[in-house]
Scaffold this motif. Structure first.
Motif, PDB file in Angstrom:
ATOM      1  N   PRO A 146       0.244  -8.210 -12.928  1.00  0.00           N
ATOM      2  CA  PRO A 146       0.677  -7.383 -12.137  1.00  0.00           C
ATOM      3  C   PRO A 146      -0.478  -6.933 -10.973  1.00  0.00           C
ATOM      4  N   ILE A 147      -1.550  -6.823 -11.408  1.00  0.00           N
ATOM      5  CA  ILE A 147      -2.647  -6.168 -10.606  1.00  0.00           C
ATOM      6  C   ILE A 147      -2.723  -7.314  -9.159  1.00  0.00           C
ATOM      7  N   THR A 148      -2.639  -8.584  -9.731  1.00  0.00           N
ATOM      8  CA  THR A 148      -2.799  -9.589  -8.704  1.00  0.00           C
ATOM      9  C   THR A 148      -1.512  -9.481  -7.797  1.00  0.00           C
ATOM     10  N   TYR A 149      -0.365  -9.411  -8.335  1.00  0.00           N
ATOM     11  CA  TYR A 149       0.858  -9.292  -7.208  1.00  0.00           C
ATOM     12  C   TYR A 149       0.747  -8.060  -6.463  1.00  0.00           C
ATOM     13  N   VAL A 150       0.162  -6.943  -6.897  1.00  0.00           N
ATOM     14  CA  VAL A 150       0.140  -5.652  -5.958  1.00  0.00           C
ATOM     15  C   VAL A 150      -0.898  -5.888  -5.033  1.00  0.00           C
ATOM     16  N   CYS A 151      -1.970  -6.617  -5.140  1.00  0.00           N
ATOM     17  CA  CYS A 151      -2.879  -6.758  -4.312  1.00  0.00           C
ATOM     18  C   CYS A 151      -2.329  -7.775  -3.299  1.00  0.00           C
ATOM     19  N   ILE A 152      -1.657  -8.791  -3.387  1.00  0.00           N
ATOM     20  CA  ILE A 152      -1.007  -9.644  -2.521  1.00  0.00           C
ATOM     21  C   ILE A 152      -0.091  -8.664  -1.844  1.00  0.00           C
ATOM     22  N   PHE A 153       0.716  -8.095  -2.254  1.00  0.00           N
ATOM     23  CA  PHE A 153       1.490  -7.113  -1.584  1.00  0.00           C
ATOM     24  C   PHE A 153       1.098  -6.158  -0.979  1.00  0.00           C
ATOM     25  N   ALA A 154      -0.125  -5.595  -1.198  1.00  0.00           N
ATOM     26  CA  ALA A 154      -0.749  -4.431  -0.384  1.00  0.00           C
ATOM     27  C   ALA A 154      -1.193  -5.019   0.772  1.00  0.00           C
ATOM     28  N   PHE A 155      -1.657  -6.447   0.790  1.00  0.00           N
ATOM     29  CA  PHE A 155      -2.479  -7.003   1.907  1.00  0.00           C
ATOM     30  C   PHE A 155      -1.345  -7.313   3.043  1.00  0.00           C
ATOM     31  N   GLY A 156      -0.193  -7.808   2.604  1.00  0.00           N
ATOM     32  CA  GLY A 156       0.990  -8.032   3.447  1.00  0.00           C
ATOM     33  C   GLY A 156       1.304  -7.034   4.282  1.00  0.00           C
ATOM     34  N   ILE A 157       1.699  -5.791   3.493  1.00  0.00           N
ATOM     35  CA  ILE A 157       1.860  -4.522   4.162  1.00  0.00           C
ATOM     36  C   ILE A 157       0.914  -4.132   4.894  1.00  0.00           C
ATOM     37  N   GLY A 158      -0.337  -4.145   4.494  1.00  0.00           N
ATOM     38  CA  GLY A 158      -1.463  -3.758   5.185  1.00  0.00           C
ATOM     39  C   GLY A 158      -1.703  -4.262   6.514  1.00  0.00           C
ATOM     40  N   LEU A 159      -1.341  -5.480   6.517  1.00  0.00           N
ATOM     41  CA  LEU A 159      -1.398  -6.514   7.723  1.00  0.00           C
ATOM     42  C   LEU A 159      -0.476  -5.886   8.964  1.00  0.00           C
ATOM     43  N   VAL A 160       0.911  -5.830   8.353  1.00  0.00           N
ATOM     44  CA  VAL A 160       1.806  -5.343   9.181  1.00  0.00           C
ATOM     45  C   VAL A 160       1.436  -3.771   9.903  1.00  0.00           C
ATOM     46  N   LEU A 161       0.985  -2.896   9.031  1.00  0.00           N
ATOM     47  CA  LEU A 161       0.554  -1.552   9.429  1.00  0.00           C
ATOM     48  C   LEU A 161      -0.656  -1.708  10.494  1.00  0.00           C
ATOM     49  N   ALA A 162      -1.581  -2.482  10.001  1.00  0.00           N
ATOM     50  CA  ALA A 162      -2.795  -2.693  10.854  1.00  0.00           C
ATOM     51  C   ALA A 162      -2.403  -3.116  12.415  1.00  0.00           C
ATOM     52  N   THR A 163      -1.267  -4.025  12.314  1.00  0.00           N
ATOM     53  CA  THR A 163      -0.972  -4.344  13.583  1.00  0.00           C
ATOM     54  C   THR A 163      -0.254  -3.242  14.432  1.00  0.00           C
ATOM     55  N   THR A 164       0.908  -2.755  13.595  1.00  0.00           N
ATOM     56  CA  THR A 164       1.634  -1.624  14.157  1.00  0.00           C
ATOM     57  C   THR A 164       0.796  -0.508  14.798  1.00  0.00           C
ATOM     58  N   VAL A 165      -0.149  -0.159  14.087  1.00  0.00           N
ATOM     59  CA  VAL A 165      -0.843   1.306  14.386  1.00  0.00           C
ATOM     60  C   VAL A 165      -1.738   0.917  15.572  1.00  0.00           C
ATOM     61  N   VAL A 166      -2.043  -0.236  15.962  1.00  0.00           N
ATOM     62  CA  VAL A 166      -2.635  -0.742  17.311  1.00  0.00           C
ATOM     63  C   VAL A 166      -1.786  -0.149  18.584  1.00  0.00           C
ATOM     64  N   TYR A 167      -0.473  -0.359  18.472  1.00  0.00           N
ATOM     65  CA  TYR A 167       0.599  -0.201  19.391  1.00  0.00           C
ATOM     66  C   TYR A 167       0.883   1.369  19.346  1.00  0.00           C
ATOM     67  N   PHE A 168       1.133   1.801  18.328  1.00  0.00           N
ATOM     68  CA  PHE A 168       1.905   3.025  18.103  1.00  0.00           C
ATOM     69  C   PHE A 168       0.999   3.877  17.106  1.00  0.00           C
ATOM     70  N   ARG A 169       0.115   4.753  17.652  1.00  0.00           N
ATOM     71  CA  ARG A 169      -0.680   5.411  16.744  1.00  0.00           C
ATOM     72  C   ARG A 169      -0.234   6.338  15.979  1.00  0.00           C
ATOM     73  N   ASP A 170       1.033   6.601  16.087  1.00  0.00           N
ATOM     74  CA  ASP A 170       2.148   7.577  15.292  1.00  0.00           C
ATOM     75  C   ASP A 170       1.862   7.171  13.913  1.00  0.00           C
ATOM     76  N   MET A 171       2.015   5.684  13.878  1.00  0.00           N
ATOM     77  CA  MET A 171       2.068   4.959  12.513  1.00  0.00           C
ATOM     78  C   MET A 171       1.375   5.594  11.297  1.00  0.00           C
ATOM     79  N   ARG A 172       0.137   6.066  11.722  1.00  0.00           N
ATOM     80  CA  ARG A 172      -0.826   6.828  10.856  1.00  0.00           C
ATOM     81  C   ARG A 172      -0.183   7.981  10.218  1.00  0.00           C
ATOM     82  N   HIS A 173       0.431   8.948  11.052  1.00  0.00           N
ATOM     83  CA  HIS A 173       1.084  10.055  10.582  1.00  0.00           C
ATOM     84  C   HIS A 173       2.223   9.691   9.863  1.00  0.00           C
TER      85      HIS A 173
END
Lengths: 259, 244
Positions: A146-173
């Motif tokens: 499960p630790i491996t799975y959650v790491c991969i999941f977090a990386f995927g979500i993290g990539l989407v968030l990192a991209t989104t926040v560049v365009y819309f800073r509101d994402m952080r909040h």
């Protein structure tokens, strides 16, 4: 081309190591207890929540402290890793406008440093297990799944968030609120069995529920996760990863124009 | 020495969108999109610029502020992608667009050498081998275990230069950085760059100092408002630049 990417990763794997060690070094620099906080923090949280919830949810959960801590460790890892990855591109914008480095390394480094922290927090879990005289089974070594799975999941979500926040800073909040909602939709301090049917459906759709449950299975119940549970987790994690990679790759050349 | 092209820039143009007001939030974006107030101008920072640099050459890019010099360097070093045009680079690049980009000010000089070196893509064992050399060139022997937030700006720059130039790259890209530090250190930097050039490193330099350009480079390119005006002998190009 694929070969070139691997060679590129090899060249910069040193940078990944450096970024992770920088994260770990600077996190507790100048604090007296330093690294101990990685262990003390989940312990303290567990004690408070055990006291608070001891009368409310405790029925039906054997060994509440361990139950709680399993959920907490996984959720806190996800929350810390994805939030860290979200800021990784913006926080390094000064660097990215001046030197060429593969950009995905920054979110990845945040996931890795959170994962290292998770491993250290395991010490807290072991302390609680010993203190509550809980009997361990050999299946605890399977917690790596499960630790491996959650790491991969977090990386995927993290990539989407990192991209989104560049365009819309509101994402952080906004993400802060999302995380708060997510805590309550994950069975961290309550058992699935106490939920009404309609809420249960939502909670079981939550990917983190699957990871948390598998984590508990290996540590608390001495069970080997079933093949179908593993497959489900794998599919969810890799779907998140692939979406994240596509979104990130499509946008990474444009980041520099939006800093 | 065979004179092959190590940098080939072909018809490179790059376009920026200049938003009248930076829109960074979803709400603002939606409101503006709906009221059609999302105005921007297209701005071409570089227009059809082509040039070649041969192996071992030292080429300067000169021009007024905003002429596209730094953008050109960023395209060559791979930080930005051109909107149109192609780029062909042969060999390793050491970009010195800003010294110490990526330093962590909480870390010590020694730790930053490994961090910054990794950012530049230098191998770790090479950095370990040359650790003393990097520190002594930067004249920081006494301060190597102090967090660099306590350094003066000159010390930070010296450390940055010392790390970037420890490795002999095929192509060295230098943006305006030789004008920092005191004159003695500047001379030391120029000397080191000269030494790298003797070993076959190609140099691409942006500078406002025509003195320096004439001293260091064999050839210069003049940019103005994103257009290439002249490409030729440093003397000739610098004179035209000064007359502009």
């Amino acid at each position: 081309m694929f070969k070139g990417q691997i060679a590129n990763f090899k060249k910069y794997s040193q940078l990944l190591k450096q970024l992770v060690s920088r994260d770990l070094k600077t996190r507790y620099r100048r604090s007296v207890l330093g690294f101990l906080w990685t262990i003390l923090n989940p312990l303290g949280m567990m004690i408070i929540m055990t006291i608070v919830f001891s009368t409310v949810f405790r029925q039906g959960i054997e060994n509440f402290p361990v139950y709680l801590m399993c959920g907490q460790l996984i959720f806190n890892f996800f929350s810390e890793a994805s939030t860290g990855a979200m800021g990784a591109i913006l926080d390094n914008s000064g660097l990215l406008t001046k030197v060429y480095v593969p950009k995905y390394l920054f979110p990845l480094s945040r996931i890795c440093s959170s994962a290292v922290n998770l491993l250290f927090s395991m010490v807290a879990l072991i302390i609680v297990i010993i203190a509550t005289k809980f009997k361990l089974s050999w299946t605890i070594i399977l917690m790596i799944l499960p630790i491996t799975y959650v790491c991969i999941f977090a990386f995927g979500i993290g990539l989407v968030l990192a991209t989104t926040v560049v365009y819309f800073r509101d994402m952080r909040h906004l993400y802060g609120i999302i995380i708060t909602a997510w805590v309550y939709l994950t069975p961290i301090f309550y058992p699935m069995s106490m939920l009404p049917e309609n809420v249960k459906r939502i909670v079981s759709l939550n990917p983190l529920t699957k990871y948390v449950e598998m984590f508990r299975q290996t540590i608390m119940y001495g069970q080997v996760p079933t093949l179908s549970a593993n497959l489900k987790c794998l599919v969810i994690s890799f779907t998140a990863l692939i979406i994240g990679m596509v979104v990130f790759k499509k946008n990474q050349e444009k980041f520099i124009l939006h800093f | 020495m065979q004179s092959e092209n190590v940098i080939q820039v072909k018809d490179v143009s790059i376009q920026f969108r200049l938003y009248k007001e930076q829109v960074n939030s979803l709400k603002e974006y939606m409101i503006r999109k709906m009221t059609r107030k999302l105005q921007y101008e297209n701005f071409w920072a570089l227009k059809n610029v082509s040039f070649d640099v041969k192996k071992g050459e030292a080429v300067a890019i000169v021009g007024k502020n905003g002429s596209g010099k730094s953008t050109m360097l960023k395209i060559v070093s791979g930080v930005m992608q051109p909107t149109f045009g192609t780029l062909d680079i042969r060999g390793t690049i050491a970009p010195m667009i800003e010294l110490g980009a990526g330093f962590d000010f909480e870390l010590t000089a020694r730790e930053n050498i490994f961090l910054n070196g990794a950012i530049l893509g230098y191998p770790k064992d090479m950095l370990e081998e040359n650790l003393d050399e990097i520190i002594s060139f930067a004249e920081l022997e006494k301060f190597q275990d102090v967090p660099i937030k306590n350094y003066s700006s000159g010390m930070v720059t010296r450390l940055g230069f010392s790390i970037a130039t420890i490795y002999k790259p095929d192509i060295l890209i230098v943006d305006e950085i030789l004008s920092v530090g005191d004159f003695r250190f500047q001379a030391k930097c120029e000397e080191r760059i000269q030494k790298m050039r003797e070993q076959g490193t190609t140099l691409l330099l942006v500078s406002h100092s025509t003195e320096q350009v004439k001293r260091v480079c064999d050839r210069a390119i003049l940019l103005s408002n994103g257009n290439k005006i002249l490409d030729g002998d440093t003397e000739e190009v610098c004179n035209l630049y000064l007359d502009m």
